[in-house]
Design a protein around this motif. Structure first.
Motif, PDB file in Angstrom:
ATOM      1  N   ASP A 224      58.058  33.224 -32.850  1.00 43.97           N
ATOM      2  CA  ASP A 224      56.902  32.345 -32.545  1.00 43.97           C
ATOM      3  C   ASP A 224      56.081  33.452 -31.830  1.00 43.97           C
ATOM      4  OD1 ASP A 224      56.212  30.854 -30.182  1.00 43.97           O
ATOM      5  OD2 ASP A 224      56.663  29.191 -31.506  1.00 43.97           O
ATOM      6  N   PRO A 225      54.886  33.265 -32.089  1.00 41.16           N
ATOM      7  CA  PRO A 225      53.671  34.069 -31.461  1.00 41.16           C
ATOM      8  C   PRO A 225      53.594  33.675 -29.943  1.00 41.16           C
ATOM      9  CG  PRO A 225      52.694  32.540 -33.098  1.00 41.16           C
ATOM     10  CD  PRO A 225      54.200  32.275 -33.305  1.00 41.16           C
ATOM     11  N   PHE A 226      53.738  32.470 -29.614  1.00 47.51           N
ATOM     12  CA  PHE A 226      53.306  32.212 -27.915  1.00 47.51           C
ATOM     13  C   PHE A 226      54.759  32.661 -27.450  1.00 47.51           C
ATOM     14  CE2 PHE A 226      53.294  29.345 -24.574  1.00 47.51           C
ATOM     15  CZ  PHE A 226      52.179  29.149 -24.134  1.00 47.51           C
ATOM     16  N   ASP A 227      55.912  32.510 -27.942  1.00 43.75           N
ATOM     17  CA  ASP A 227      57.113  32.913 -27.026  1.00 43.75           C
ATOM     18  C   ASP A 227      56.927  34.526 -27.161  1.00 43.75           C
ATOM     19  OD1 ASP A 227      58.115  30.591 -26.606  1.00 43.75           O
ATOM     20  OD2 ASP A 227      59.449  30.525 -28.291  1.00 43.75           O
ATOM     21  N   PHE A 228      56.635  35.053 -28.052  1.00 44.30           N
ATOM     22  CA  PHE A 228      56.584  36.763 -28.115  1.00 44.30           C
ATOM     23  C   PHE A 228      55.617  36.962 -26.848  1.00 44.30           C
ATOM     24  CE2 PHE A 228      53.995  40.594 -30.118  1.00 44.30           C
ATOM     25  CZ  PHE A 228      54.779  41.393 -29.447  1.00 44.30           C
ATOM     26  N   GLY A 229      54.384  36.523 -26.859  1.00 42.47           N
ATOM     27  CA  GLY A 229      53.524  36.843 -25.849  1.00 42.47           C
ATOM     28  C   GLY A 229      54.091  36.612 -24.549  1.00 42.47           C
ATOM     29  N   ARG A 230      54.815  35.406 -24.195  1.00 40.00           N
ATOM     30  CA  ARG A 230      55.349  34.992 -22.927  1.00 40.00           C
ATOM     31  C   ARG A 230      56.435  36.217 -22.670  1.00 40.00           C
ATOM     32  NH1 ARG A 230      58.499  29.934 -23.967  1.00 40.00           N
ATOM     33  NH2 ARG A 230      58.750  29.930 -21.774  1.00 40.00           N
ATOM     34  N   ILE A 231      57.473  36.750 -23.550  1.00 34.90           N
ATOM     35  CA  ILE A 231      58.441  37.374 -23.501  1.00 34.90           C
ATOM     36  C   ILE A 231      57.702  38.861 -22.857  1.00 34.90           C
ATOM     37  CG2 ILE A 231      60.219  38.707 -24.476  1.00 34.90           C
ATOM     38  CD1 ILE A 231      60.785  36.399 -26.200  1.00 34.90           C
ATOM     39  N   ALA A 232      57.027  39.232 -23.672  1.00 30.31           N
ATOM     40  CA  ALA A 232      56.348  40.675 -23.380  1.00 30.31           C
ATOM     41  C   ALA A 232      55.431  40.707 -22.106  1.00 30.31           C
ATOM     42  CB  ALA A 232      55.239  41.133 -24.652  1.00 30.31           C
ATOM     43  N   ALA A 233      54.819  39.704 -21.642  1.00 28.81           N
ATOM     44  CA  ALA A 233      54.163  39.616 -20.340  1.00 28.81           C
ATOM     45  C   ALA A 233      55.291  39.476 -19.319  1.00 28.81           C
ATOM     46  CB  ALA A 233      53.156  38.429 -20.121  1.00 28.81           C
ATOM     47  N   THR A 234      56.278  38.848 -19.580  1.00 28.27           N
ATOM     48  CA  THR A 234      57.441  38.662 -18.568  1.00 28.27           C
ATOM     49  C   THR A 234      57.890  39.978 -18.264  1.00 28.27           C
ATOM     50  OG1 THR A 234      57.722  36.387 -19.125  1.00 28.27           O
ATOM     51  CG2 THR A 234      59.478  37.391 -17.719  1.00 28.27           C
ATOM     52  N   ASN A 235      58.186  40.557 -19.372  1.00 26.92           N
ATOM     53  CA  ASN A 235      58.860  41.983 -19.361  1.00 26.92           C
ATOM     54  C   ASN A 235      57.881  43.043 -18.576  1.00 26.92           C
ATOM     55  OD1 ASN A 235      60.892  43.843 -20.352  1.00 26.92           O
ATOM     56  ND2 ASN A 235      58.849  44.670 -20.916  1.00 26.92           N
ATOM     57  N   ALA A 236      56.786  43.017 -18.686  1.00 22.67           N
ATOM     58  CA  ALA A 236      56.073  44.011 -18.264  1.00 22.67           C
ATOM     59  C   ALA A 236      55.595  43.765 -16.392  1.00 22.67           C
ATOM     60  CB  ALA A 236      54.478  43.814 -18.748  1.00 22.67           C
ATOM     61  N   LEU A 237      55.670  42.385 -16.182  1.00 25.99           N
ATOM     62  CA  LEU A 237      55.562  42.080 -14.891  1.00 25.99           C
ATOM     63  C   LEU A 237      56.701  42.589 -14.001  1.00 25.99           C
ATOM     64  CD1 LEU A 237      53.468  38.790 -14.958  1.00 25.99           C
ATOM     65  CD2 LEU A 237      52.695  40.977 -14.384  1.00 25.99           C
ATOM     66  N   SER A 238      57.868  42.511 -14.717  1.00 24.90           N
ATOM     67  CA  SER A 238      59.144  42.645 -14.390  1.00 24.90           C
ATOM     68  C   SER A 238      59.102  43.994 -13.460  1.00 24.90           C
ATOM     69  CB  SER A 238      60.418  42.651 -15.309  1.00 24.90           C
ATOM     70  OG  SER A 238      61.553  43.013 -14.440  1.00 24.90           O
ATOM     71  N   ASP A 239      58.347  45.127 -13.820  1.00 25.13           N
ATOM     72  CA  ASP A 239      58.504  46.440 -13.200  1.00 25.13           C
ATOM     73  C   ASP A 239      57.837  46.266 -11.784  1.00 25.13           C
ATOM     74  OD1 ASP A 239      60.100  47.438 -15.125  1.00 25.13           O
ATOM     75  OD2 ASP A 239      58.158  48.233 -16.174  1.00 25.13           O
ATOM     76  N   VAL A 240      56.827  45.428 -11.588  1.00 31.38           N
ATOM     77  CA  VAL A 240      55.942  45.240 -10.316  1.00 31.38           C
ATOM     78  C   VAL A 240      57.035  44.580  -9.417  1.00 31.38           C
ATOM     79  CG1 VAL A 240      53.940  44.091  -9.339  1.00 31.38           C
ATOM     80  CG2 VAL A 240      53.887  45.099 -11.469  1.00 31.38           C
ATOM     81  N   TYR A 241      57.868  43.500  -9.828  1.00 30.22           N
ATOM     82  CA  TYR A 241      58.470  42.929  -8.861  1.00 30.22           C
ATOM     83  C   TYR A 241      59.698  43.777  -8.617  1.00 30.22           C
ATOM     84  CZ  TYR A 241      56.187  38.472 -10.164  1.00 30.22           C
ATOM     85  OH  TYR A 241      55.370  37.356 -10.527  1.00 30.22           O
ATOM     86  N   ALA A 242      60.170  44.618  -9.574  1.00 30.72           N
ATOM     87  CA  ALA A 242      61.322  45.417  -9.055  1.00 30.72           C
ATOM     88  C   ALA A 242      60.919  46.478  -7.988  1.00 30.72           C
ATOM     89  CB  ALA A 242      61.690  46.327 -10.361  1.00 30.72           C
ATOM     90  N   MET A 243      59.615  46.901  -7.750  1.00 33.98           N
ATOM     91  CA  MET A 243      59.445  47.597  -6.838  1.00 33.98           C
ATOM     92  C   MET A 243      58.916  46.873  -5.468  1.00 33.98           C
ATOM     93  SD  MET A 243      59.501  50.592  -8.467  1.00 33.98           S
ATOM     94  CE  MET A 243      58.982  51.533  -7.525  1.00 33.98           C
ATOM     95  N   GLY A 244      59.247  45.475  -5.454  1.00 35.27           N
ATOM     96  CA  GLY A 244      59.102  44.962  -4.185  1.00 35.27           C
ATOM     97  C   GLY A 244      57.591  44.124  -4.031  1.00 35.27           C
ATOM     98  N   ALA A 245      56.881  44.359  -5.240  1.00 34.29           N
ATOM     99  CA  ALA A 245      55.392  44.226  -5.102  1.00 34.29           C
ATOM    100  C   ALA A 245      54.993  42.609  -5.501  1.00 34.29           C
ATOM    101  CB  ALA A 245      54.524  45.243  -5.816  1.00 34.29           C
ATOM    102  N   THR A 246      53.991  42.223  -5.294  1.00 36.23           N
ATOM    103  CA  THR A 246      53.449  41.023  -5.640  1.00 36.23           C
ATOM    104  C   THR A 246      52.239  41.490  -6.801  1.00 36.23           C
ATOM    105  OG1 THR A 246      53.906  39.864  -3.665  1.00 36.23           O
ATOM    106  CG2 THR A 246      52.249  39.061  -5.120  1.00 36.23           C
ATOM    107  N   PRO A 247      52.164  40.926  -7.802  1.00 38.24           N
ATOM    108  CA  PRO A 247      51.184  41.118  -8.798  1.00 38.24           C
ATOM    109  C   PRO A 247      49.900  40.712  -8.508  1.00 38.24           C
ATOM    110  CG  PRO A 247      53.191  40.067  -9.991  1.00 38.24           C
ATOM    111  CD  PRO A 247      53.426  40.084  -8.673  1.00 38.24           C
TER     112      PRO A 247
END
Length: 348
Positions: free
Chosen positions: A76-99
């Motif tokens: 599903d293309p919409f789900d693929f986009g959601r998963i990829a974006a969630t994954n990328a933002l995770s690294d920001v959150y892992a450092m304690g930061a706010t995107p």
């Protein structure tokens, strides 16, 4: 008559974080790169394989910068986009930061996929960014043989509250906020063996933003954080052990997503799971009677996985309550940090 488009996953040789380079391969490639000059404001670089780079802007702000992209893990293309974006933002959150904003990275086989399909992928990513309260402010696109999507993600954190993977202390408890098994479910999906309930569990886990990370910055007792992605729980725990110079003990039976255990016991796994083990087995001690399928779950690549948090024992219960209140209902204690060499020890 229009020819139906192929499944997204059929266009990629790998998917999600399972297509990351194996840790040993990456280390071999990077060993020939000269050390960068010393920059006084570079707070976090490549030294301990942390989740993002951090640059001090001033006494009150540090910029967290990361990028992540991969090939489809679902059709599903919409789900693929959601998963990829969630994954990328995770690294920001892992450092304690706010995107604060993101840039899109897009590589698509434009002669195979329609503009509508590609647009849905980007819409999925934009929807996740909107949920995180940030814009997709630009990006870059190329014509690619395989479909690729991800983000450059930027965030802000106070310089004194940056979370890294290297601050764990002996006596800490390890909490994992998401159950494991994304790689197993994605492998079953690609082979057509995944039940609807398993697919629902896969989507729910991989599209849940790790917003908890921003609430951990400056929180008493939180000593180290990393997100568990392509190298599996063992690999990212080993990075934490090496960064902190201590031994990490992990349970052999961490929480699993619904439907994962029978699939894993039947031999379903990704190729990345074996490559992960080959890369860091020398740094891990396993029980002699641990079945191979349980080891594979510990090395299972997690696309958009949870946060692994090293927290003082007297704060662990409060942190678990906070995680569950944030919607991470499968958050659980998965180990502890003890004095000893920089290794991971799996216990029953």
């Amino acid at each position: 008559m229009n020819t139906p488009e192929p499944r997204l996953t059929s266009l990629a040789h790998g998917g999600g974080c399972g297509c990351k380079l194996a840790p040993a391969v990456l280390q071999d490639i990077l060993k020939g790169i000269p050390q960068a000059a010393v920059f006084a404001d570079l707070m976090v670089g490549t030294e301990t394989s942390d989740d993002a780079a951090v640059w001090r802007l001033n006494d009150r702000q540090a910029l967290v910068a990361t990028t992540d992209f991969f090939m489809p893990v679902v059709d599903d293309p919409f789900d693929f986009g959601r998963i990829a974006a969630t994954n990328a933002l995770s690294d920001v959150y892992a450092m304690g930061a706010t995107p604060i904003f993101a840039l899109a990275l897009v590589g698509m086989p434009v002669k195979i996929l329609s503009a509508d399909t590609i647009g849905l992928i980007l819409q999925g990513g934009a929807a996740v960014c909107a949920a995180a309260g940030i814009p997709v402010a630009g990006g870059h696109s190329i014509d690619s043989v395989e479909p690729i999507y991800g983000l450059v993600a930027l965030g802000l954190v106070h310089p004194d509250q940056v979370l890294t993977n290297r601050g764990a202390r002996a006596g800490d408890v390890l909490i994992l906020t998401k159950a494991l098994g994304v790689g197993v479910l994605s492998a079953a999906f690609k082979s057509g063996a995944l039940e609807p309930a398993g697919y629902a569990a896969l989507i729910a886990s991989t599209t849940r933003l790790n917003t908890l990370g921003a609430r951990l910055a400056g929180r008493a007792g939180v000593h180290a954080v990393t997100d568990v992605t392509g190298f599996g729980l063992l690999g990212h725990a080993l990075e934490m052990a090496r960064g902190s110079g201590l031994t990490v003990e992990l349970t052999a039976q961490p929480p699993l997503l619904d439907g994962v255990e029978p699939l894993a016991a039947a031999g379903v796994c990704t190729g990345a799971s074996g490559r992960n083990w080959d890369s860091y087995a020398a740094g891990v001690d396993l029980p002699g009677d641990l079945p191979d399928w349980r080891r594979n779950l510990l090395t299972d690549p997690q696309t958009s996985g949870g946060l692994l948090i090293s927290v003082a024992a007297d704060q662990a219960g409060t942190l678990l309550d906070l995680a569950r209140a944030e919607g991470f209902d499968r958050a659980a204690v998965v180990g502890r940090v003890v004095d000893g060499p920089a290794r991971v020890r799996v216990v029953g």
